[in-house]
Scaffold this motif. Sequence first.
Motif, mmCIF file in Angstrom:
data_model
loop_
_atom_site.group_PDB
_atom_site.id
_atom_site.type_symbol
_atom_site.label_atom_id
_atom_site.label_comp_id
_atom_site.label_asym_id
_atom_site.label_seq_id
_atom_site.Cartn_x
_atom_site.Cartn_y
_atom_site.Cartn_z
ATOM 1 N N VAL A 135 0.829 -1.206 0.000
ATOM 2 C CA VAL A 135 0.000 0.000 0.000
ATOM 3 C C VAL A 135 0.867 1.261 0.000
ATOM 4 C CG1 VAL A 135 -1.783 1.259 1.269
ATOM 5 C CG2 VAL A 135 -1.813 -1.244 1.220
ATOM 6 N N PRO A 136 0.637 2.164 -0.956
ATOM 7 C CA PRO A 136 1.362 3.444 -0.936
ATOM 8 C C PRO A 136 0.846 4.296 0.223
ATOM 9 C CG PRO A 136 -0.312 3.469 -2.644
ATOM 10 C CD PRO A 136 -0.307 2.082 -2.069
ATOM 11 N N THR A 137 1.621 5.293 0.584
ATOM 12 C CA THR A 137 1.171 6.200 1.642
ATOM 13 C C THR A 137 0.072 7.111 1.097
ATOM 14 O OG1 THR A 137 2.742 7.949 1.095
ATOM 15 C CG2 THR A 137 3.498 6.232 2.654
ATOM 16 N N ALA A 138 -0.679 7.680 2.002
ATOM 17 C CA ALA A 138 -1.713 8.636 1.598
ATOM 18 C C ALA A 138 -1.084 9.810 0.858
ATOM 19 C CB ALA A 138 -2.490 9.115 2.816
ATOM 20 N N GLU A 139 0.105 10.222 1.275
ATOM 21 C CA GLU A 139 0.791 11.338 0.629
ATOM 22 C C GLU A 139 1.186 10.991 -0.804
ATOM 23 O OE1 GLU A 139 1.661 10.141 3.683
ATOM 24 O OE2 GLU A 139 0.886 11.768 4.916
ATOM 25 N N GLN A 140 1.622 9.737 -1.022
ATOM 26 C CA GLN A 140 1.989 9.321 -2.374
ATOM 27 C C GLN A 140 0.769 9.318 -3.298
ATOM 28 O OE1 GLN A 140 3.806 5.615 -1.043
ATOM 29 N NE2 GLN A 140 5.750 6.250 -1.960
ATOM 30 N N VAL A 141 -0.337 8.788 -2.804
ATOM 31 C CA VAL A 141 -1.557 8.765 -3.620
ATOM 32 C C VAL A 141 -2.038 10.183 -3.879
ATOM 33 C CG1 VAL A 141 -3.968 8.025 -3.708
ATOM 34 C CG2 VAL A 141 -2.211 6.455 -2.866
ATOM 35 N N GLN A 142 -2.022 11.036 -2.847
ATOM 36 C CA GLN A 142 -2.461 12.419 -3.023
ATOM 37 C C GLN A 142 -1.588 13.144 -4.040
ATOM 38 O OE1 GLN A 142 -5.207 14.140 -2.002
ATOM 39 N NE2 GLN A 142 -4.389 15.626 -3.441
ATOM 40 N N ALA A 143 -0.278 12.899 -3.986
ATOM 41 C CA ALA A 143 0.616 13.532 -4.960
ATOM 42 C C ALA A 143 0.304 13.048 -6.376
ATOM 43 C CB ALA A 143 2.073 13.245 -4.604
ATOM 44 N N SER A 144 0.013 11.770 -6.522
ATOM 45 C CA SER A 144 -0.331 11.239 -7.843
ATOM 46 C C SER A 144 -1.639 11.827 -8.349
ATOM 47 C CB SER A 144 -0.451 9.712 -7.786
ATOM 48 O OG SER A 144 0.790 9.130 -7.497
ATOM 49 N N VAL A 145 -2.625 11.917 -7.471
ATOM 50 C CA VAL A 145 -3.918 12.496 -7.846
ATOM 51 C C VAL A 145 -3.730 13.962 -8.230
ATOM 52 C CG1 VAL A 145 -6.193 13.178 -6.951
ATOM 53 C CG2 VAL A 145 -5.338 10.850 -6.577
ATOM 54 N N SER A 146 -2.932 14.682 -7.466
ATOM 55 C CA SER A 146 -2.671 16.090 -7.784
ATOM 56 C C SER A 146 -1.996 16.220 -9.136
ATOM 57 C CB SER A 146 -1.797 16.734 -6.707
ATOM 58 O OG SER A 146 -2.485 16.786 -5.484
ATOM 59 N N ARG A 147 -1.058 15.322 -9.437
ATOM 60 C CA ARG A 147 -0.366 15.359 -10.716
ATOM 61 C C ARG A 147 -1.339 15.066 -11.870
ATOM 62 N NH1 ARG A 147 4.701 15.607 -13.270
ATOM 63 N NH2 ARG A 147 4.074 15.664 -15.436
ATOM 64 N N VAL A 148 -2.218 14.087 -11.656
ATOM 65 C CA VAL A 148 -3.214 13.764 -12.680
ATOM 66 C C VAL A 148 -4.122 14.963 -12.929
ATOM 67 C CG1 VAL A 148 -5.263 12.347 -13.142
ATOM 68 C CG2 VAL A 148 -3.159 11.278 -12.333
#
Length: 113
Positions: free
Chosen positions: A78-91
């Motif tokens: 599982v990625p961290t919440a910060e990693q997922v949030q950064a990916s979502v922000s990039r998308v």
Amino acid sequence: MPADSVAEPYRVHDPTEVAQKLALGAWVVFRHEFQNDGCDLVSWLEAVRAACAGLDVVEEVITIFPKDLTVVINAEIVPTAEQVQASVSRVELDRWTERNLPPELPARAARGQ
């Protein structure tokens, strides 16, 4: 983690390729506007689940309806919440700037990999 610290994104669509990425610990953010007659979200997720089952990967799906995004992760890596949030922000940035994502090989070549 700011969006600019996320690895350069690329487009992965094939369910088998998605399952392979998940097996390696990556995660996928699916933009709902990429759906079409040949690729609706439900059918795509079913195909991803089948491909994951073939690799013994336990996938977890998180759909963010207000952002029209679906995140698929490996439930055992599982990625961290910060990693997922950064990916979502990039998308969202790529969507806002109407940036067309290349497939993996051209994206990796551009990064010098």
